[in-house]
Motif scaffolding. Sequence first.
Motif, PDB file in Angstrom:
ATOM      1  N   UNK A 214      38.667  39.078  28.365  1.00  0.00           N
ATOM      2  CA  UNK A 214      37.936  39.600  29.624  1.00  0.00           C
ATOM      3  C   UNK A 214      36.605  39.073  29.469  1.00  0.00           C
ATOM      4  N   UNK A 215      35.925  39.081  30.835  1.00  0.00           N
ATOM      5  CA  UNK A 215      34.519  38.474  31.072  1.00  0.00           C
ATOM      6  C   UNK A 215      33.628  39.669  30.715  1.00  0.00           C
ATOM      7  N   UNK A 242      38.563  37.137  34.571  1.00  0.00           N
ATOM      8  CA  UNK A 242      38.146  38.425  35.239  1.00  0.00           C
ATOM      9  C   UNK A 242      38.506  39.714  34.746  1.00  0.00           C
ATOM     10  N   UNK A 243      37.733  40.550  34.932  1.00  0.00           N
ATOM     11  CA  UNK A 243      38.156  42.099  34.433  1.00  0.00           C
ATOM     12  C   UNK A 243      38.526  42.775  35.721  1.00  0.00           C
ATOM     13  N   UNK A 275      48.713  37.085  40.515  1.00  0.00           N
ATOM     14  CA  UNK A 275      48.142  37.149  41.967  1.00  0.00           C
ATOM     15  C   UNK A 275      46.568  37.707  41.504  1.00  0.00           C
ATOM     16  N   UNK A 276      46.541  38.644  40.883  1.00  0.00           N
ATOM     17  CA  UNK A 276      45.221  38.992  40.516  1.00  0.00           C
ATOM     18  C   UNK A 276      44.434  37.672  39.926  1.00  0.00           C
ATOM     19  N   UNK A 277      45.181  36.760  38.980  1.00  0.00           N
ATOM     20  CA  UNK A 277      44.296  35.868  38.380  1.00  0.00           C
ATOM     21  C   UNK A 277      44.001  34.778  39.417  1.00  0.00           C
ATOM     22  N   UNK A 278      44.811  34.819  40.592  1.00  0.00           N
ATOM     23  CA  UNK A 278      44.253  33.971  41.639  1.00  0.00           C
ATOM     24  C   UNK A 278      45.502  32.551  42.057  1.00  0.00           C
ATOM     25  N   UNK A 279      46.661  32.942  41.265  1.00  0.00           N
ATOM     26  CA  UNK A 279      47.789  32.031  41.325  1.00  0.00           C
ATOM     27  C   UNK A 279      48.616  32.288  42.864  1.00  0.00           C
ATOM     28  N   UNK A 280      48.932  31.308  43.350  1.00  0.00           N
ATOM     29  CA  UNK A 280      50.144  31.655  44.558  1.00  0.00           C
ATOM     30  C   UNK A 280      51.195  31.814  43.633  1.00  0.00           C
ATOM     31  N   UNK A 308      37.175  32.717  39.347  1.00  0.00           N
ATOM     32  CA  UNK A 308      35.840  32.583  38.459  1.00  0.00           C
ATOM     33  C   UNK A 308      34.819  33.621  38.983  1.00  0.00           C
ATOM     34  N   UNK A 309      35.274  34.726  38.957  1.00  0.00           N
ATOM     35  CA  UNK A 309      34.683  35.877  39.151  1.00  0.00           C
ATOM     36  C   UNK A 309      34.552  36.849  38.194  1.00  0.00           C
ATOM     37  N   UNK A 310      33.390  37.506  37.711  1.00  0.00           N
ATOM     38  CA  UNK A 310      33.923  38.118  36.366  1.00  0.00           C
ATOM     39  C   UNK A 310      34.607  39.563  36.430  1.00  0.00           C
ATOM     40  N   UNK A 311      34.532  39.912  37.694  1.00  0.00           N
ATOM     41  CA  UNK A 311      35.490  41.106  37.972  1.00  0.00           C
ATOM     42  C   UNK A 311      36.003  41.276  39.348  1.00  0.00           C
TER      43      UNK A 311
END
Length: 326
Positions: A214-215, A242-243, A275-280, A308-311
């Motif tokens: 985690x970031x 991201x956290x 989804x949280x991590x940004x994948x479709x 690419x956001x830390x949280x």
Amino acid sequence: MHNTYVGRFAPSPSGQLHFGSLVTAVASYLDAKHHGGKWLLRMEDIDEPRCIAGIDKDILVTLEAHGLHWDDAVIYQSQQHTRYQAVLDALINEGRAYRCTCTRKQIKAMGGVYDGRCRDKSSATLLAIDEENSAIRLKLDTQLEAFNDVIMGVVEPQPVHVQNGSHHALTNPAIYGSQQAEDVVLKRRDGLFSYNLVVILDDVFQHVNHVIRGCDLIDVTPLQRAVYQALGYDAPEYGHIPVAAVAPGRKLSKQNRAAPVDNKTPIENIVRVMNFLGFSFPNAAAFDDVNTVLTEAISLWNRKKVVKTPEIIVPQHESTYYNEPL
Ligand code: GLU
Ligand code: ZN
């Protein structure tokens, strides 16, 4: 084979896995498996007073329920003290680590960053120092350097203040811009080995060469890399994800009533992580079992696609994330 990818997940068994820790478990697993690597498991139960009996087993059950099978035997930090102490003894004998009796109050008076004043105490003074009441610090003569995070890209060193083996970024503008590595605490005044020592010794011991985490640990990474260098080891590649947070700066944790991961819905949980991590990612209904979700996730895994956001703030009042205060 030399140079095989070795990754790991290193939870502290101070509470059951929650959504945030599942994100780290899944991301580290997928990065390892996508690269044909091993994925090891280590219980970071060094801070024993904070660990709860039986939680380690609970964590293993949750990982199994999600198809996250680890390679090799699980390592427990509480069983590694002899190995840690041997390293400390050698460092002290070689004059590379030393005892420090500074109190938190004294360090505060130095401006919040320990200034190295115990380094050069004569050996006579050293002998007189009450072993029980001193920390052990590593001499660090290096600068903190930027590094290339395999997920976040170039990360510049932030002034990091390491206190009592825990870690947090300093916000004190007076020392902002100071890039000299502080002599890091290896063993705390209360006798506990510090997180920064054991995380490094164990990653070296387990031949870990990729750390996905985690970031919340991104700011301490330049310091950890300086410690690797001082100890003469190659640092692993780092990738920070991201956290999950309940509010800005407040990561999901036991303290803010993070809900334990529900082992009855592993497919939904992993889809939510993706989804949280940004994948479709396909909906949970597209999968028959947890292994097919993981197979799909391994093949879709792409460091470039991770947000690419830390949280990331998770929705409020959703029992998947955290329990409403009573
Ligand atoms: N045990 C640490 C934690 O749960 C992780 C340490 C690491 O990944 O370096 O926060
Ligand atoms: Zn001191």
